[in-house]
Design a protein around this motif. Structure first.
Motif, PDB file in Angstrom:
ATOM      1  N   LEU A 153      -0.374 -10.962   2.761  1.00 43.73           N
ATOM      2  CA  LEU A 153       0.143  -9.669   2.328  1.00 43.73           C
ATOM      3  C   LEU A 153       1.542  -9.505   2.892  1.00 43.73           C
ATOM      4  CD1 LEU A 153      -0.201  -6.898   0.955  1.00 43.73           C
ATOM      5  CD2 LEU A 153      -1.045  -6.040   3.148  1.00 43.73           C
ATOM      6  N   ILE A 154       2.509  -9.373   1.993  1.00 45.56           N
ATOM      7  CA  ILE A 154       3.886  -9.081   2.383  1.00 45.56           C
ATOM      8  C   ILE A 154       4.067  -7.592   2.201  1.00 45.56           C
ATOM      9  CG2 ILE A 154       6.305  -9.499   1.825  1.00 45.56           C
ATOM     10  CD1 ILE A 154       5.153 -12.287   0.744  1.00 45.56           C
ATOM     11  N   LEU A 155       4.145  -6.889   3.296  1.00 41.41           N
ATOM     12  CA  LEU A 155       4.106  -5.429   3.307  1.00 41.41           C
ATOM     13  C   LEU A 155       5.437  -4.890   3.816  1.00 41.41           C
ATOM     14  CD1 LEU A 155       2.433  -2.770   3.100  1.00 41.41           C
ATOM     15  CD2 LEU A 155       1.690  -3.210   5.450  1.00 41.41           C
ATOM     16  N   ALA A 156       6.092  -4.089   2.985  1.00 41.37           N
ATOM     17  CA  ALA A 156       7.376  -3.499   3.369  1.00 41.37           C
ATOM     18  C   ALA A 156       7.307  -1.990   3.192  1.00 41.37           C
ATOM     19  CB  ALA A 156       8.503  -4.079   2.521  1.00 41.37           C
ATOM     20  N   GLY A 157       7.906  -1.283   4.131  1.00 38.44           N
ATOM     21  CA  GLY A 157       7.897   0.175   4.045  1.00 38.44           C
ATOM     22  C   GLY A 157       8.217   0.784   5.393  1.00 38.44           C
ATOM     23  N   MET A 172      -8.802  -7.030   7.499  1.00 32.74           N
ATOM     24  CA  MET A 172      -9.315  -7.728   6.316  1.00 32.74           C
ATOM     25  C   MET A 172      -8.938  -9.204   6.316  1.00 32.74           C
ATOM     26  SD  MET A 172      -8.485  -4.808   3.457  1.00 32.74           S
ATOM     27  CE  MET A 172      -9.071  -5.784   2.061  1.00 32.74           C
ATOM     28  N   ASP A 173      -8.250  -9.652   7.358  1.00 33.50           N
ATOM     29  CA  ASP A 173      -7.923 -11.053   7.578  1.00 33.50           C
ATOM     30  C   ASP A 173      -6.862 -11.591   6.628  1.00 33.50           C
ATOM     31  OD1 ASP A 173      -8.240 -13.244   9.262  1.00 33.50           O
ATOM     32  OD2 ASP A 173      -9.668 -14.229   7.931  1.00 33.50           O
ATOM     33  N   PHE A 174      -5.969 -10.731   6.140  1.00 33.81           N
ATOM     34  CA  PHE A 174      -4.797 -11.218   5.425  1.00 33.81           C
ATOM     35  C   PHE A 174      -3.836 -11.866   6.418  1.00 33.81           C
ATOM     36  CE2 PHE A 174      -6.123  -8.096   2.241  1.00 33.81           C
ATOM     37  CZ  PHE A 174      -5.801  -8.734   1.051  1.00 33.81           C
ATOM     38  N   GLU A 175      -3.107 -12.875   5.962  1.00 29.92           N
ATOM     39  CA  GLU A 175      -1.934 -13.337   6.700  1.00 29.92           C
ATOM     40  C   GLU A 175      -0.860 -12.282   6.476  1.00 29.92           C
ATOM     41  OE1 GLU A 175      -0.608 -17.541   6.452  1.00 29.92           O
ATOM     42  OE2 GLU A 175       1.308 -16.671   5.825  1.00 29.92           O
ATOM     43  N   LEU A 176      -0.407 -11.665   7.529  1.00 29.61           N
ATOM     44  CA  LEU A 176       0.389 -10.449   7.404  1.00 29.61           C
ATOM     45  C   LEU A 176       1.865 -10.720   7.679  1.00 29.61           C
ATOM     46  CD1 LEU A 176       0.092  -7.390   6.897  1.00 29.61           C
ATOM     47  CD2 LEU A 176      -0.319  -7.116   9.351  1.00 29.61           C
ATOM     48  N   HIS A 177       2.718 -10.259   6.739  1.00 22.72           N
ATOM     49  CA  HIS A 177       4.171 -10.338   6.887  1.00 22.72           C
ATOM     50  C   HIS A 177       4.726  -8.926   6.715  1.00 22.72           C
ATOM     51  CE1 HIS A 177       4.190 -14.789   6.495  1.00 22.72           C
ATOM     52  NE2 HIS A 177       3.124 -14.550   5.750  1.00 22.72           N
ATOM     53  N   LEU A 178       5.511  -8.471   7.680  1.00 26.14           N
ATOM     54  CA  LEU A 178       5.975  -7.089   7.694  1.00 26.14           C
ATOM     55  C   LEU A 178       7.492  -7.018   7.597  1.00 26.14           C
ATOM     56  CD1 LEU A 178       3.768  -5.731  10.630  1.00 26.14           C
ATOM     57  CD2 LEU A 178       3.293  -5.593   8.173  1.00 26.14           C
ATOM     58  N   ALA A 179       7.968  -6.011   6.873  1.00 25.31           N
ATOM     59  CA  ALA A 179       9.406  -5.735   6.803  1.00 25.31           C
ATOM     60  C   ALA A 179       9.593  -4.224   6.790  1.00 25.31           C
ATOM     61  CB  ALA A 179      10.022  -6.354   5.552  1.00 25.31           C
ATOM     62  N   SER A 180      10.555  -3.762   7.568  1.00 26.01           N
ATOM     63  CA  SER A 180      10.806  -2.322   7.636  1.00 26.01           C
ATOM     64  C   SER A 180      12.212  -2.071   8.177  1.00 26.01           C
ATOM     65  CB  SER A 180       9.777  -1.639   8.552  1.00 26.01           C
ATOM     66  OG  SER A 180      10.046  -0.248   8.660  1.00 26.01           O
ATOM     67  N   PRO A 181      12.842  -0.976   7.729  1.00 22.31           N
ATOM     68  CA  PRO A 181      14.106  -0.575   8.350  1.00 22.31           C
ATOM     69  C   PRO A 181      13.884   0.189   9.660  1.00 22.31           C
ATOM     70  CG  PRO A 181      13.572   0.891   6.528  1.00 22.31           C
ATOM     71  CD  PRO A 181      12.516  -0.169   6.538  1.00 22.31           C
ATOM     72  N   ASP A 182      12.629   0.456   9.988  1.00 17.80           N
ATOM     73  CA  ASP A 182      12.296   1.256  11.172  1.00 17.80           C
ATOM     74  C   ASP A 182      11.794   0.335  12.284  1.00 17.80           C
ATOM     75  OD1 ASP A 182      10.984   2.953  13.069  1.00 17.80           O
ATOM     76  OD2 ASP A 182      10.932   4.529  11.544  1.00 17.80           O
ATOM     77  N   LEU A 183      12.605   0.146  13.318  1.00 15.05           N
ATOM     78  CA  LEU A 183      12.236  -0.746  14.405  1.00 15.05           C
ATOM     79  C   LEU A 183      11.021  -0.233  15.169  1.00 15.05           C
ATOM     80  CD1 LEU A 183      15.763  -1.709  15.832  1.00 15.05           C
ATOM     81  CD2 LEU A 183      14.284  -3.044  14.320  1.00 15.05           C
ATOM     82  N   GLU A 184      10.860   1.064  15.239  1.00 14.36           N
ATOM     83  CA  GLU A 184       9.701   1.628  15.929  1.00 14.36           C
ATOM     84  C   GLU A 184       8.404   1.277  15.195  1.00 14.36           C
ATOM     85  OE1 GLU A 184       7.996   5.968  17.455  1.00 14.36           O
ATOM     86  OE2 GLU A 184      10.095   5.761  16.841  1.00 14.36           O
ATOM     87  N   ASP A 185       8.453   1.325  13.873  1.00 20.62           N
ATOM     88  CA  ASP A 185       7.276   0.915  13.100  1.00 20.62           C
ATOM     89  C   ASP A 185       6.925  -0.538  13.381  1.00 20.62           C
ATOM     90  OD1 ASP A 185       6.666   3.303  11.816  1.00 20.62           O
ATOM     91  OD2 ASP A 185       8.007   2.891  10.128  1.00 20.62           O
ATOM     92  N   LEU A 186       7.913  -1.412  13.346  1.00 19.66           N
ATOM     93  CA  LEU A 186       7.657  -2.830  13.582  1.00 19.66           C
ATOM     94  C   LEU A 186       7.102  -3.064  14.984  1.00 19.66           C
ATOM     95  CD1 LEU A 186      10.784  -4.448  11.890  1.00 19.66           C
ATOM     96  CD2 LEU A 186       8.439  -4.416  11.022  1.00 19.66           C
ATOM     97  N   ALA A 187       7.667  -2.379  15.970  1.00 18.13           N
ATOM     98  CA  ALA A 187       7.203  -2.539  17.348  1.00 18.13           C
ATOM     99  C   ALA A 187       5.758  -2.065  17.492  1.00 18.13           C
ATOM    100  CB  ALA A 187       8.116  -1.776  18.297  1.00 18.13           C
ATOM    101  N   SER A 188       5.395  -0.996  16.793  1.00 16.50           N
ATOM    102  CA  SER A 188       4.042  -0.452  16.910  1.00 16.50           C
ATOM    103  C   SER A 188       2.992  -1.390  16.340  1.00 16.50           C
ATOM    104  CB  SER A 188       3.960   0.905  16.201  1.00 16.50           C
ATOM    105  OG  SER A 188       3.952   0.740  14.795  1.00 16.50           O
ATOM    106  N   LEU A 189       3.405  -2.314  15.466  1.00 19.15           N
ATOM    107  CA  LEU A 189       2.464  -3.217  14.810  1.00 19.15           C
ATOM    108  C   LEU A 189       2.473  -4.615  15.415  1.00 19.15           C
ATOM    109  CD1 LEU A 189       3.236  -2.066  11.174  1.00 19.15           C
ATOM    110  CD2 LEU A 189       1.208  -1.489  12.530  1.00 19.15           C
ATOM    111  N   GLU A 190       3.208  -4.779  16.501  1.00 21.98           N
ATOM    112  CA  GLU A 190       3.322  -6.097  17.134  1.00 21.98           C
ATOM    113  C   GLU A 190       1.962  -6.631  17.569  1.00 21.98           C
ATOM    114  OE1 GLU A 190       5.811  -8.254  20.780  1.00 21.98           O
ATOM    115  OE2 GLU A 190       5.969  -6.095  20.429  1.00 21.98           O
ATOM    116  N   GLU A 191       1.076  -5.735  18.002  1.00 23.34           N
ATOM    117  CA  GLU A 191      -0.233  -6.168  18.501  1.00 23.34           C
ATOM    118  C   GLU A 191      -1.112  -6.793  17.411  1.00 23.34           C
ATOM    119  OE1 GLU A 191      -2.526  -1.867  18.049  1.00 23.34           O
ATOM    120  OE2 GLU A 191      -1.914  -2.570  20.031  1.00 23.34           O
ATOM    121  N   LEU A 192      -0.740  -6.607  16.152  1.00 25.14           N
ATOM    122  CA  LEU A 192      -1.494  -7.216  15.065  1.00 25.14           C
ATOM    123  C   LEU A 192      -1.173  -8.701  14.897  1.00 25.14           C
ATOM    124  CD1 LEU A 192      -1.158  -4.430  12.325  1.00 25.14           C
ATOM    125  CD2 LEU A 192      -3.006  -4.761  13.981  1.00 25.14           C
TER     126      LEU A 192
END
Length: 309
Positions: A153-157, A172-192
Protein backbone atom coordinates in the motif's frame (compact mmCIF):
# COMPACT_ATOMS: atom_id res chain seq x y z
CA UNK A 1 2.99 -34.31 25.50
CA UNK A 2 0.69 -31.60 24.09
CA UNK A 3 2.41 -28.54 22.68
CA UNK A 4 2.51 -25.51 24.98
CA UNK A 5 4.28 -23.10 22.63
CA UNK A 6 3.00 -19.83 21.24
CA UNK A 7 1.17 -19.40 17.96
CA UNK A 8 2.15 -16.20 16.16
CA UNK A 9 -0.39 -15.46 13.44
CA UNK A 10 1.82 -14.42 10.53
CA UNK A 11 0.13 -14.90 7.17
CA UNK A 12 2.19 -14.09 4.11
CA UNK A 13 4.70 -16.58 2.70
CA UNK A 14 7.38 -13.88 2.77
CA UNK A 15 7.17 -13.61 6.56
CA UNK A 16 7.08 -17.37 7.12
CA UNK A 17 10.09 -17.92 4.88
CA UNK A 18 12.02 -15.18 6.69
CA UNK A 19 11.17 -16.71 10.08
CA UNK A 20 12.16 -20.19 8.87
CA UNK A 21 15.51 -18.99 7.59
CA UNK A 22 16.17 -17.09 10.82
CA UNK A 23 15.66 -20.32 12.77
CA UNK A 24 17.78 -22.39 10.38
CA UNK A 25 20.64 -19.89 10.28
CA UNK A 26 20.67 -19.64 14.08
CA UNK A 27 20.91 -23.42 14.37
CA UNK A 28 17.48 -23.86 15.93
CA UNK A 29 15.67 -27.01 14.80
CA UNK A 30 12.41 -26.30 12.99
CA UNK A 31 9.91 -27.79 10.57
CA UNK A 32 8.19 -26.07 7.65
CA UNK A 33 4.49 -26.92 7.24
CA UNK A 34 2.65 -26.45 3.93
CA UNK A 35 -0.95 -27.08 2.89
CA UNK A 36 -0.78 -29.12 -0.33
CA UNK A 37 -4.41 -30.03 -0.93
CA UNK A 38 -7.78 -28.65 0.10
CA UNK A 39 -11.12 -30.37 -0.40
CA UNK A 40 -14.20 -28.29 0.32
CA UNK A 41 -13.97 -25.37 2.71
CA UNK A 42 -10.81 -24.33 4.51
CA UNK A 43 -9.67 -21.60 6.86
CA UNK A 44 -6.52 -20.94 4.82
CA UNK A 45 -5.67 -21.09 1.15
CA UNK A 46 -3.68 -23.68 -0.75
CA UNK A 47 0.06 -23.30 -0.17
CA UNK A 48 -0.31 -21.62 3.23
CA UNK A 49 2.87 -21.94 5.28
CA UNK A 50 3.80 -22.18 8.93
CA UNK A 51 7.04 -22.97 10.72
CA UNK A 52 7.32 -24.86 14.00
CA UNK A 53 10.37 -24.31 16.20
CA UNK A 54 11.97 -26.94 18.40
CA UNK A 55 10.47 -25.10 21.39
CA UNK A 56 6.96 -25.74 20.10
CA UNK A 57 6.26 -22.24 18.81
CA UNK A 58 4.39 -21.86 15.53
CA UNK A 59 4.73 -18.87 13.25
CA UNK A 60 1.84 -18.91 10.82
CA UNK A 61 -1.32 -20.99 11.00
CA UNK A 62 -3.16 -23.63 8.99
CA UNK A 63 -6.60 -23.51 10.62
CA UNK A 64 -8.78 -21.21 12.67
CA UNK A 65 -7.51 -22.85 15.86
CA UNK A 66 -9.10 -26.28 15.52
CA UNK A 67 -6.01 -28.29 14.52
CA UNK A 68 -2.97 -26.03 14.92
CA UNK A 69 -1.98 -27.46 18.31
CA UNK A 70 -2.09 -30.97 16.85
CA UNK A 71 0.02 -29.81 13.89
CA UNK A 72 2.59 -28.46 16.34
CA UNK A 73 2.77 -31.85 18.06
CA UNK A 74 3.33 -33.59 14.73
CA UNK A 75 5.91 -30.97 13.83
CA UNK A 76 7.85 -31.60 17.04
CA UNK A 77 7.75 -35.34 16.33
CA UNK A 78 9.09 -34.72 12.81
CA UNK A 79 11.90 -32.59 14.23
CA UNK A 80 12.80 -35.40 16.65
CA UNK A 81 12.88 -38.09 13.95
CA UNK A 82 14.15 -35.91 11.10
CA UNK A 83 11.56 -37.53 8.87
CA UNK A 84 9.16 -35.87 6.44
CA UNK A 85 5.55 -36.29 7.53
CA UNK A 86 2.22 -36.08 5.65
CA UNK A 87 -1.01 -35.32 7.48
CA UNK A 88 -4.65 -35.37 6.47
CA UNK A 89 -7.43 -33.77 8.50
CA UNK A 90 -11.15 -33.93 7.85
CA UNK A 91 -12.83 -36.44 5.54
CA UNK A 92 -10.71 -39.59 5.26
CA UNK A 93 -8.40 -38.63 8.12
CA UNK A 94 -7.28 -41.12 10.79
CA UNK A 95 -7.68 -38.36 13.39
CA UNK A 96 -11.40 -38.81 13.93
CA UNK A 97 -11.46 -36.71 17.08
CA UNK A 98 -10.19 -33.62 15.20
CA UNK A 99 -12.97 -32.09 13.14
CA UNK A 100 -12.75 -29.33 10.56
CA UNK A 101 -15.77 -27.08 11.23
CA UNK A 102 -15.55 -25.72 7.69
CA UNK A 103 -15.96 -29.24 6.26
CA UNK A 104 -13.90 -30.95 3.59
CA UNK A 105 -10.33 -32.07 4.10
CA UNK A 106 -6.84 -30.61 4.39
CA UNK A 107 -3.57 -32.30 3.47
CA UNK A 108 -0.27 -31.01 4.86
CA UNK A 109 3.39 -31.86 4.60
CA UNK A 110 5.81 -31.24 7.48
CA UNK A 111 9.46 -30.93 6.45
CA UNK A 112 12.03 -30.88 9.30
CA UNK A 113 14.89 -30.31 6.82
CA UNK A 114 13.76 -27.79 4.20
CA UNK A 115 16.12 -26.80 1.39
CA UNK A 116 17.79 -23.62 2.69
CA UNK A 117 19.05 -22.52 -0.71
CA UNK A 118 15.58 -22.88 -2.25
CA UNK A 119 14.00 -20.90 0.60
CA UNK A 120 16.62 -18.16 0.32
CA UNK A 121 16.09 -17.85 -3.42
CA UNK A 122 12.32 -17.72 -3.01
CA UNK A 123 12.52 -15.08 -0.28
CA UNK A 124 14.90 -12.97 -2.36
CA UNK A 125 12.44 -13.00 -5.27
CA UNK A 126 9.50 -12.03 -3.05
CA UNK A 127 11.48 -9.20 -1.46
CA UNK A 128 12.38 -8.12 -5.00
CA UNK A 129 8.63 -7.95 -5.79
CA UNK A 130 8.71 -10.99 -8.08
CA UNK A 131 6.67 -14.18 -8.11
CA UNK A 132 8.40 -17.35 -6.99
CA UNK A 133 7.73 -21.08 -7.03
CA UNK A 134 8.56 -23.58 -4.30
CA UNK A 135 8.48 -27.35 -4.67
CA UNK A 136 7.15 -29.55 -1.87
CA UNK A 137 7.11 -33.32 -1.42
CA UNK A 138 3.53 -34.46 -1.91
CA UNK A 139 2.30 -37.99 -1.26
CA UNK A 140 2.31 -38.75 -4.98
CA UNK A 141 5.25 -36.64 -6.09
CA UNK A 142 6.44 -33.03 -6.11
CA UNK A 143 3.89 -30.23 -5.80
CA UNK A 144 4.81 -26.74 -7.02
CA UNK A 145 3.17 -23.73 -5.42
CA UNK A 146 3.50 -20.24 -6.89
CA UNK A 147 3.67 -17.32 -4.46
CA UNK A 148 3.17 -13.66 -5.23
CA UNK A 149 4.83 -10.70 -3.47
CA UNK A 150 3.18 -9.23 -0.42
CA UNK A 151 0.52 -6.64 -1.36
CA UNK A 152 1.90 -3.13 -0.96
CA UNK A 153 0.00 0.00 0.00
CA UNK A 154 1.45 3.31 -1.13
CA UNK A 155 -0.34 5.77 1.10
CA UNK A 156 0.00 9.53 0.73
CA UNK A 157 -1.80 12.23 2.66
CA UNK A 158 -1.83 13.96 5.99
CA UNK A 159 -3.78 14.13 9.22
CA UNK A 160 -6.03 11.69 11.03
CA UNK A 161 -7.08 9.70 7.97
CA UNK A 162 -3.46 9.10 6.96
CA UNK A 163 -2.50 7.95 10.44
CA UNK A 164 -5.53 5.75 10.97
CA UNK A 165 -5.31 4.15 7.53
CA UNK A 166 -1.59 3.45 7.95
CA UNK A 167 -2.15 1.81 11.32
CA UNK A 168 -4.95 -0.39 10.03
CA UNK A 169 -3.02 -1.32 6.86
CA UNK A 170 -0.04 -2.37 8.97
CA UNK A 171 -2.29 -4.67 11.00
CA UNK A 172 -3.59 -6.08 7.70
CA UNK A 173 0.01 -6.96 6.79
CA UNK A 174 0.40 -4.70 3.76
CA UNK A 175 3.92 -3.69 2.81
CA UNK A 176 3.53 -0.05 3.74
CA UNK A 177 4.99 2.97 1.92
CA UNK A 178 4.17 6.43 3.28
CA UNK A 179 4.42 9.92 1.82
CA UNK A 180 3.31 13.16 3.43
CA UNK A 181 4.16 16.86 3.51
CA UNK A 182 3.67 16.69 7.29
CA UNK A 183 6.82 15.56 9.11
CA UNK A 184 4.88 15.09 12.34
CA UNK A 185 2.57 12.62 10.64
CA UNK A 186 5.51 10.64 9.29
CA UNK A 187 7.25 10.63 12.68
CA UNK A 188 4.08 9.40 14.41
CA UNK A 189 3.96 6.37 12.11
CA UNK A 190 7.61 5.38 12.46
CA UNK A 191 6.71 2.60 14.90
CA UNK A 192 4.84 0.80 12.12
CA UNK A 193 8.20 0.16 10.40
CA UNK A 194 7.03 1.19 6.93
CA UNK A 195 9.15 0.01 4.02
CA UNK A 196 9.65 3.66 3.01
CA UNK A 197 8.74 7.09 4.40
CA UNK A 198 9.00 10.12 2.17
CA UNK A 199 8.64 13.81 2.92
CA UNK A 200 6.80 15.73 0.21
CA UNK A 201 8.29 19.20 -0.05
CA UNK A 202 6.12 20.78 -2.76
CA UNK A 203 3.04 19.55 -4.64
CA UNK A 204 4.99 19.25 -7.89
CA UNK A 205 8.10 17.57 -6.49
CA UNK A 206 8.71 14.04 -7.76
CA UNK A 207 8.82 11.27 -5.18
CA UNK A 208 9.83 7.63 -5.44
CA UNK A 209 6.76 5.42 -5.70
CA UNK A 210 7.63 1.68 -5.70
CA UNK A 211 4.62 0.74 -7.81
CA UNK A 212 3.98 -2.66 -9.37
CA UNK A 213 0.96 -4.80 -10.16
CA UNK A 214 0.80 -5.92 -6.51
CA UNK A 215 0.57 -2.33 -5.23
CA UNK A 216 -2.37 -0.14 -4.31
CA UNK A 217 -2.03 3.65 -4.31
CA UNK A 218 -4.30 5.53 -1.92
CA UNK A 219 -4.34 9.33 -1.51
CA UNK A 220 -6.04 10.82 1.55
CA UNK A 221 -5.46 14.55 1.12
CA UNK A 222 -8.10 17.15 1.88
CA UNK A 223 -5.88 19.73 0.16
CA UNK A 224 -6.02 18.15 -3.28
CA UNK A 225 -3.18 20.21 -4.79
CA UNK A 226 -0.81 17.49 -3.55
CA UNK A 227 -2.45 14.80 -5.68
CA UNK A 228 -1.75 15.54 -9.31
CA UNK A 229 1.90 14.49 -9.67
CA UNK A 230 1.33 11.26 -7.74
CA UNK A 231 -1.81 10.34 -9.67
CA UNK A 232 -0.16 10.92 -13.02
CA UNK A 233 2.80 8.75 -12.09
CA UNK A 234 0.64 6.02 -10.55
CA UNK A 235 -1.84 5.82 -13.43
CA UNK A 236 0.98 5.26 -15.92
CA UNK A 237 2.45 2.41 -13.83
CA UNK A 238 -0.79 0.42 -13.46
CA UNK A 239 -1.06 -0.74 -9.85
CA UNK A 240 -4.06 -2.93 -9.08
CA UNK A 241 -5.83 -0.01 -7.36
CA UNK A 242 -5.63 3.78 -7.37
CA UNK A 243 -7.98 5.86 -5.25
CA UNK A 244 -8.20 9.39 -3.88
CA UNK A 245 -10.27 10.97 -1.12
CA UNK A 246 -13.04 13.37 -2.05
CA UNK A 247 -16.65 13.72 -3.12
CA UNK A 248 -18.05 12.87 -6.56
CA UNK A 249 -17.79 16.55 -7.51
CA UNK A 250 -14.19 16.68 -6.32
CA UNK A 251 -13.37 13.53 -8.26
CA UNK A 252 -14.91 14.88 -11.47
CA UNK A 253 -12.81 18.05 -11.13
CA UNK A 254 -9.73 15.93 -10.39
CA UNK A 255 -10.17 13.88 -13.56
CA UNK A 256 -10.79 17.01 -15.62
CA UNK A 257 -7.51 18.52 -14.40
CA UNK A 258 -5.62 15.31 -15.13
CA UNK A 259 -7.04 15.15 -18.66
CA UNK A 260 -6.08 18.81 -19.14
CA UNK A 261 -2.43 18.08 -18.31
CA UNK A 262 -2.27 15.14 -20.68
CA UNK A 263 -3.32 11.99 -18.83
CA UNK A 264 -5.24 9.71 -21.19
CA UNK A 265 -8.86 8.75 -20.64
CA UNK A 266 -7.82 5.12 -20.14
CA UNK A 267 -5.30 6.08 -17.47
CA UNK A 268 -7.79 8.38 -15.77
CA UNK A 269 -10.34 5.56 -15.67
CA UNK A 270 -8.10 3.63 -13.27
CA UNK A 271 -8.50 6.26 -10.57
CA UNK A 272 -11.31 5.52 -8.13
CA UNK A 273 -13.26 8.22 -6.38
CA UNK A 274 -14.95 8.60 -4.03
CA UNK A 275 -12.95 5.90 -2.26
CA UNK A 276 -14.40 3.20 -0.07
CA UNK A 277 -17.31 0.81 0.00
CA UNK A 278 -19.39 3.19 2.13
CA UNK A 279 -19.96 6.73 0.80
CA UNK A 280 -19.97 10.05 2.65
CA UNK A 281 -18.18 9.01 5.83
CA UNK A 282 -16.78 11.68 8.15
CA UNK A 283 -14.93 9.52 10.67
CA UNK A 284 -11.23 8.80 10.01
CA UNK A 285 -11.39 5.24 11.32
CA UNK A 286 -14.46 4.38 9.26
CA UNK A 287 -12.99 5.96 6.13
CA UNK A 288 -9.88 3.83 6.62
CA UNK A 289 -11.91 0.64 7.03
CA UNK A 290 -14.09 1.47 4.02
CA UNK A 291 -11.13 2.32 1.75
CA UNK A 292 -9.07 -0.70 2.74
CA UNK A 293 -12.08 -2.96 2.27
CA UNK A 294 -12.38 -1.67 -1.31
CA UNK A 295 -8.68 -2.32 -1.87
CA UNK A 296 -8.98 -5.80 -0.36
CA UNK A 297 -11.82 -6.63 -2.74
CA UNK A 298 -9.49 -5.90 -5.67
CA UNK A 299 -6.39 -7.73 -4.45
CA UNK A 300 -4.75 -9.86 -7.14
CA UNK A 301 -4.52 -13.61 -6.43
CA UNK A 302 -1.81 -14.24 -3.85
CA UNK A 303 -0.79 -17.77 -4.76
CA UNK A 304 -1.93 -20.62 -6.98
CA UNK A 305 -1.04 -24.23 -7.49
CA UNK A 306 0.88 -24.47 -10.73
CA UNK A 307 1.62 -28.18 -11.09
CA UNK A 308 1.91 -31.52 -9.38
CA UNK A 309 3.09 -34.92 -10.46
Amino acid sequence: MPAEGRILYAEHAQDILAATLNLLHSGDPCALVTSLNIEGGAARELGSLAVISGRGDMIGYLSNGCIDRDIINHGLAAIDTGQLKHLRYGAGSPYLDLKLPCGGALELVIDPAPDIAALEAALARLLGRQKTVLSFAGRDGPVQIEYAPKPALILAGRGAILRTTAQLAAHMDFELHLASPDLEDLASLEELNPATRQSMTTPKAAIELPIDSYSAVLLVFHDHEWEQAILMQAARQHPFFIGALGSRKTHAMRIERLRHVGLSAADCAQIQGPIGLVPSLRNASLIAVSALAEITAKLPPSQVRSSSS
